[in-house]
Design a protein around this motif. Structure first.
Motif, PDB file in Angstrom:
ATOM      1  N   THR A   1       0.848  -1.185   0.000  1.00 14.21           N
ATOM      2  CA  THR A   1       0.000   0.000   0.000  1.00 14.21           C
ATOM      3  C   THR A   1       0.883   1.234   0.000  1.00 14.21           C
ATOM      4  OG1 THR A   1      -0.127  -0.066   2.428  1.00 14.21           O
ATOM      5  CG2 THR A   1      -1.925  -1.091   1.191  1.00 14.21           C
ATOM      6  N   VAL A   2       0.518   2.206  -0.786  1.00 15.41           N
ATOM      7  CA  VAL A   2       1.201   3.499  -0.840  1.00 15.41           C
ATOM      8  C   VAL A   2       0.137   4.563  -0.677  1.00 15.41           C
ATOM      9  CG1 VAL A   2       2.672   5.044  -2.176  1.00 15.41           C
ATOM     10  CG2 VAL A   2       2.959   2.564  -2.379  1.00 15.41           C
ATOM     11  N   GLY A   3      -0.014   5.053   0.535  1.00 13.10           N
ATOM     12  CA  GLY A   3      -1.087   6.002   0.803  1.00 13.10           C
ATOM     13  C   GLY A   3      -2.439   5.356   0.604  1.00 13.10           C
ATOM     14  N   ASP A   4      -3.225   5.903  -0.325  1.00 15.64           N
ATOM     15  CA  ASP A   4      -4.566   5.396  -0.591  1.00 15.64           C
ATOM     16  C   ASP A   4      -4.591   4.337  -1.679  1.00 15.64           C
ATOM     17  OD1 ASP A   4      -5.663   7.097   1.275  1.00 15.64           O
ATOM     18  OD2 ASP A   4      -5.881   8.727  -0.161  1.00 15.64           O
ATOM     19  N   GLU A   5      -3.438   3.985  -2.220  1.00 24.30           N
ATOM     20  CA  GLU A   5      -3.415   3.085  -3.354  1.00 24.30           C
ATOM     21  C   GLU A   5      -2.807   1.739  -2.985  1.00 24.30           C
ATOM     22  OE1 GLU A   5      -1.354   5.379  -6.301  1.00 24.30           O
ATOM     23  OE2 GLU A   5      -3.202   6.346  -6.951  1.00 24.30           O
ATOM     24  N   LEU A   6      -3.320   0.703  -3.640  1.00 22.35           N
ATOM     25  CA  LEU A   6      -2.852  -0.659  -3.412  1.00 22.35           C
ATOM     26  C   LEU A   6      -2.239  -1.194  -4.693  1.00 22.35           C
ATOM     27  CD1 LEU A   6      -2.721  -3.331  -1.759  1.00 22.35           C
ATOM     28  CD2 LEU A   6      -5.029  -3.820  -2.596  1.00 22.35           C
ATOM     29  N   TYR A   7      -1.025  -1.701  -4.585  1.00 25.17           N
ATOM     30  CA  TYR A   7      -0.328  -2.290  -5.730  1.00 25.17           C
ATOM     31  C   TYR A   7      -0.196  -3.792  -5.489  1.00 25.17           C
ATOM     32  CZ  TYR A   7       0.898   2.484  -7.046  1.00 25.17           C
ATOM     33  OH  TYR A   7       0.830   3.815  -7.413  1.00 25.17           O
ATOM     34  N   VAL A   8      -0.637  -4.580  -6.467  1.00 21.42           N
ATOM     35  CA  VAL A   8      -0.616  -6.038  -6.361  1.00 21.42           C
ATOM     36  C   VAL A   8       0.127  -6.596  -7.566  1.00 21.42           C
ATOM     37  CG1 VAL A   8      -2.004  -8.133  -6.230  1.00 21.42           C
ATOM     38  CG2 VAL A   8      -2.838  -6.019  -5.170  1.00 21.42           C
ATOM     39  N   ASP A   9       1.034  -7.533  -7.328  1.00 20.07           N
ATOM     40  CA  ASP A   9       1.644  -8.230  -8.464  1.00 20.07           C
ATOM     41  C   ASP A   9       1.735  -9.719  -8.145  1.00 20.07           C
ATOM     42  OD1 ASP A   9       4.634  -8.949  -7.700  1.00 20.07           O
ATOM     43  OD2 ASP A   9       4.295  -6.920  -6.949  1.00 20.07           O
ATOM     44  N   PHE A  10       1.612 -10.534  -9.178  1.00 21.93           N
ATOM     45  CA  PHE A  10       1.699 -11.980  -9.029  1.00 21.93           C
ATOM     46  C   PHE A  10       2.036 -12.593 -10.384  1.00 21.93           C
ATOM     47  CE2 PHE A  10      -2.786 -10.787  -9.531  1.00 21.93           C
ATOM     48  CZ  PHE A  10      -3.147 -11.496 -10.676  1.00 21.93           C
ATOM     49  N   HIS A  11       2.465 -13.823 -10.347  1.00 23.64           N
ATOM     50  CA  HIS A  11       2.763 -14.561 -11.575  1.00 23.64           C
ATOM     51  C   HIS A  11       1.541 -15.402 -11.934  1.00 23.64           C
ATOM     52  CE1 HIS A  11       7.389 -14.377 -10.770  1.00 23.64           C
ATOM     53  NE2 HIS A  11       6.835 -13.194 -10.918  1.00 23.64           N
ATOM     54  N   LEU A  12       1.111 -15.268 -13.163  1.00 19.45           N
ATOM     55  CA  LEU A  12      -0.075 -15.987 -13.633  1.00 19.45           C
ATOM     56  C   LEU A  12       0.316 -16.910 -14.788  1.00 19.45           C
ATOM     57  CD1 LEU A  12      -3.136 -16.504 -13.809  1.00 19.45           C
ATOM     58  CD2 LEU A  12      -3.283 -14.452 -15.269  1.00 19.45           C
ATOM     59  N   MET A  13       0.018 -18.170 -14.654  1.00 22.05           N
ATOM     60  CA  MET A  13       0.285 -19.142 -15.717  1.00 22.05           C
ATOM     61  C   MET A  13      -0.991 -19.357 -16.526  1.00 22.05           C
ATOM     62  SD  MET A  13       2.678 -21.988 -13.792  1.00 22.05           S
ATOM     63  CE  MET A  13       2.799 -22.922 -15.337  1.00 22.05           C
ATOM     64  N   VAL A  14      -0.860 -19.228 -17.851  1.00 25.46           N
ATOM     65  CA  VAL A  14      -2.002 -19.397 -18.754  1.00 25.46           C
ATOM     66  C   VAL A  14      -1.649 -20.480 -19.778  1.00 25.46           C
ATOM     67  CG1 VAL A  14      -2.755 -17.014 -18.447  1.00 25.46           C
ATOM     68  CG2 VAL A  14      -1.136 -17.566 -20.268  1.00 25.46           C
ATOM     69  N   PRO A  15      -2.632 -20.972 -20.522  1.00 25.22           N
ATOM     70  CA  PRO A  15      -2.349 -22.018 -21.530  1.00 25.22           C
ATOM     71  C   PRO A  15      -1.290 -21.581 -22.540  1.00 25.22           C
ATOM     72  CG  PRO A  15      -4.696 -21.852 -21.141  1.00 25.22           C
ATOM     73  CD  PRO A  15      -4.080 -20.695 -20.420  1.00 25.22           C
ATOM     74  N   ALA A  16      -0.429 -22.495 -22.923  1.00 27.38           N
ATOM     75  CA  ALA A  16       0.647 -22.179 -23.864  1.00 27.38           C
ATOM     76  C   ALA A  16       0.118 -21.717 -25.216  1.00 27.38           C
ATOM     77  CB  ALA A  16       1.548 -23.407 -24.034  1.00 27.38           C
ATOM     78  N   ALA A  17      -1.094 -22.118 -25.553  1.00 29.52           N
ATOM     79  CA  ALA A  17      -1.667 -21.755 -26.853  1.00 29.52           C
ATOM     80  C   ALA A  17      -2.161 -20.308 -26.893  1.00 29.52           C
ATOM     81  CB  ALA A  17      -2.811 -22.703 -27.183  1.00 29.52           C
ATOM     82  N   TRP A  18      -2.209 -19.635 -25.755  1.00 30.18           N
ATOM     83  CA  TRP A  18      -2.694 -18.259 -25.726  1.00 30.18           C
ATOM     84  C   TRP A  18      -1.734 -17.345 -26.487  1.00 30.18           C
ATOM     85  CZ3 TRP A  18      -5.271 -15.802 -20.875  1.00 30.18           C
ATOM     86  CH2 TRP A  18      -6.467 -16.485 -20.586  1.00 30.18           C
ATOM     87  N   THR A  19      -2.292 -16.317 -27.104  1.00 32.87           N
ATOM     88  CA  THR A  19      -1.471 -15.290 -27.751  1.00 32.87           C
ATOM     89  C   THR A  19      -1.092 -14.223 -26.721  1.00 32.87           C
ATOM     90  OG1 THR A  19      -3.373 -13.913 -28.343  1.00 32.87           O
ATOM     91  CG2 THR A  19      -2.722 -15.663 -29.892  1.00 32.87           C
ATOM     92  N   ILE A  20      -0.121 -13.405 -27.089  1.00 33.44           N
ATOM     93  CA  ILE A  20       0.278 -12.302 -26.209  1.00 33.44           C
ATOM     94  C   ILE A  20      -0.895 -11.354 -25.985  1.00 33.44           C
ATOM     95  CG2 ILE A  20       1.782 -10.285 -26.016  1.00 33.44           C
ATOM     96  CD1 ILE A  20       3.916 -11.831 -27.501  1.00 33.44           C
ATOM     97  N   ALA A  21      -1.677 -11.160 -27.009  1.00 31.99           N
ATOM     98  CA  ALA A  21      -2.836 -10.260 -26.887  1.00 31.99           C
ATOM     99  C   ALA A  21      -3.827 -10.779 -25.854  1.00 31.99           C
ATOM    100  CB  ALA A  21      -3.520 -10.105 -28.240  1.00 31.99           C
ATOM    101  N   GLN A  22      -4.045 -12.088 -25.821  1.00 35.03           N
ATOM    102  CA  GLN A  22      -4.961 -12.660 -24.825  1.00 35.03           C
ATOM    103  C   GLN A  22      -4.424 -12.441 -23.411  1.00 35.03           C
ATOM    104  OE1 GLN A  22      -5.121 -16.612 -26.883  1.00 35.03           O
ATOM    105  NE2 GLN A  22      -7.308 -16.555 -26.297  1.00 35.03           N
ATOM    106  N   GLY A  23      -3.133 -12.634 -23.264  1.00 35.63           N
ATOM    107  CA  GLY A  23      -2.539 -12.405 -21.935  1.00 35.63           C
ATOM    108  C   GLY A  23      -2.613 -10.947 -21.531  1.00 35.63           C
ATOM    109  N   HIS A  24      -2.408 -10.052 -22.519  1.00 39.44           N
ATOM    110  CA  HIS A  24      -2.459  -8.619 -22.202  1.00 39.44           C
ATOM    111  C   HIS A  24      -3.860  -8.190 -21.781  1.00 39.44           C
ATOM    112  CE1 HIS A  24      -2.864  -4.283 -23.218  1.00 39.44           C
ATOM    113  NE2 HIS A  24      -1.643  -4.226 -22.678  1.00 39.44           N
ATOM    114  N   ASP A  25      -4.876  -8.819 -22.357  1.00 37.18           N
ATOM    115  CA  ASP A  25      -6.259  -8.453 -22.016  1.00 37.18           C
ATOM    116  C   ASP A  25      -6.572  -8.673 -20.543  1.00 37.18           C
ATOM    117  OD1 ASP A  25      -6.749  -7.651 -24.579  1.00 37.18           O
ATOM    118  OD2 ASP A  25      -7.709  -9.545 -25.194  1.00 37.18           O
ATOM    119  N   LEU A  26      -5.786  -9.532 -19.881  1.00 40.22           N
ATOM    120  CA  LEU A  26      -6.031  -9.789 -18.464  1.00 40.22           C
ATOM    121  C   LEU A  26      -5.809  -8.545 -17.619  1.00 40.22           C
ATOM    122  CD1 LEU A  26      -4.378 -13.292 -17.911  1.00 40.22           C
ATOM    123  CD2 LEU A  26      -6.813 -12.760 -18.041  1.00 40.22           C
TER     124      LEU A  26
END
Length: 280
Positions: free
Chosen positions: A250-275
């Motif tokens: 948390t930084v003041g009023d804002e919350l920053y979250v990061d994590f590693h997400l595994m998706v199907p190998a057949a996904w395109t970069i665009a599909q991953g970016h849409d997340l």
């Protein structure tokens, strides 16, 4: 992943009002307690008065920090200015600890010179009035701080309520002193009570410093992590194969979250970016 600010303009205005009120009441408390000390010369009452000096200085710093924390992110501060809130809490805690040392110094000085105490009656009434006012102020600051998710207001409310307990100890000590006929013993007891109260004050200050360090060093908040996990599970999609290395800050009023997400190998970069468009 970056969440939008958790507070709205109305809550920000409530924070500023609470900080301004805390500063104004703090000045009144300082006048009452300093008046009580000047009337009595009691080291016990001085311990309460000196904490009010710290309170006024800390609230002034808090008010500046609150205004700075509300500034938006810029090129030099891409995560915003919210971390200054933890600095404010640390400043308040450190000032309290220094005040405790000053109280001990004054109490030992009183023991050394064995100065007789004048009447304590008026000082007792002034401290009692200050305690009642601080009880109402501290409870209100805690309520506003929790409702608006303000770290510094919550810390300030905790400080004010600790001042209430200090004043209660002062009142008990002064009442006891009234029934001690020997002037030398009265002075010794007065200094002893002041030293005890100084130690209590320093413990409260240490807790605030510890809280500030936890925030500045991004200490893991298990409660917050649990809330984030629940939020992720609510929007989790069947194609998400695995989520790991979850971290949040948390930084003041804002919350920053990061994590590693595994998706199907057949996904395109665009599909991953849409997340990234999914709101948690």
């Amino acid at each position: 992943m970056h969440t939008p600010p958790m507070t709205n303009p109305k809550q920000l205005a409530q924070r500023r009002y609470a900080a301004a009120l805390s500063l104004g009441v703090g000045v009144v408390m300082l006048a009452l307690k300093m008046g009580a000390w000047l009337l009595t010369g009691s080291a016990t009452i001085f311990s309460d008065a000196l904490e009010s000096v710290v309170h006024v200085a800390a609230v002034g710093f808090m008010f500046w920090a609150m205004l700075l924390a509300q500034r938006p992110a810029d090129a030099d501060h891409p995560y915003g200015h919210g971390r200054v809130e933890h600095l404010s809490v640390g400043f308040e805690g450190g000032a309290i600890m220094v005040a405790g040392l000053a109280i001990i110094w004054e109490a030992v000085n009183g023991l050394w010179h064995n100065q007789p105490l004048p009447s304590l009656d008026l000082g007792l009434w002034l401290i009692s009035a200050a305690m009642i006012i601080n009880l109402g102020l501290g409870s209100w600051l805690l309520m506003v701080g929790r409702r608006t998710r303000s770290t510094i207001l919550t810390a300030n409310g905790q400080h004010v309520l600790s001042d209430v307990w200090t004043s209660a100890g002062v009142i008990i000590g002064v009442v006891v002193l009234r029934f001690v006929p020997d002037p030398t013993l009265r002075t010794q007891l007065d200094s002893g009570i002041a030293i005890l109260l100084a130690l209590v004050i320093m413990v409260a200050g240490f807790k605030l410093v510890r809280q500030a360090f936890a925030g500045l060093l991004d200490e893991a908040d298990e409660t917050l992590i649990g809330q984030v996990v629940s939020a992720i599970n609510e929007v989790r999609q069947p194609d998400w194969l695995d989520i790991h290395n979850l971290r949040c800050r948390t930084v003041g009023d804002e919350l920053y979250v990061d994590f590693h997400l595994m998706v199907p190998a057949a996904w395109t970069i665009a599909q991953g970016h849409d997340l990234s468009l999914i709101h948690i």
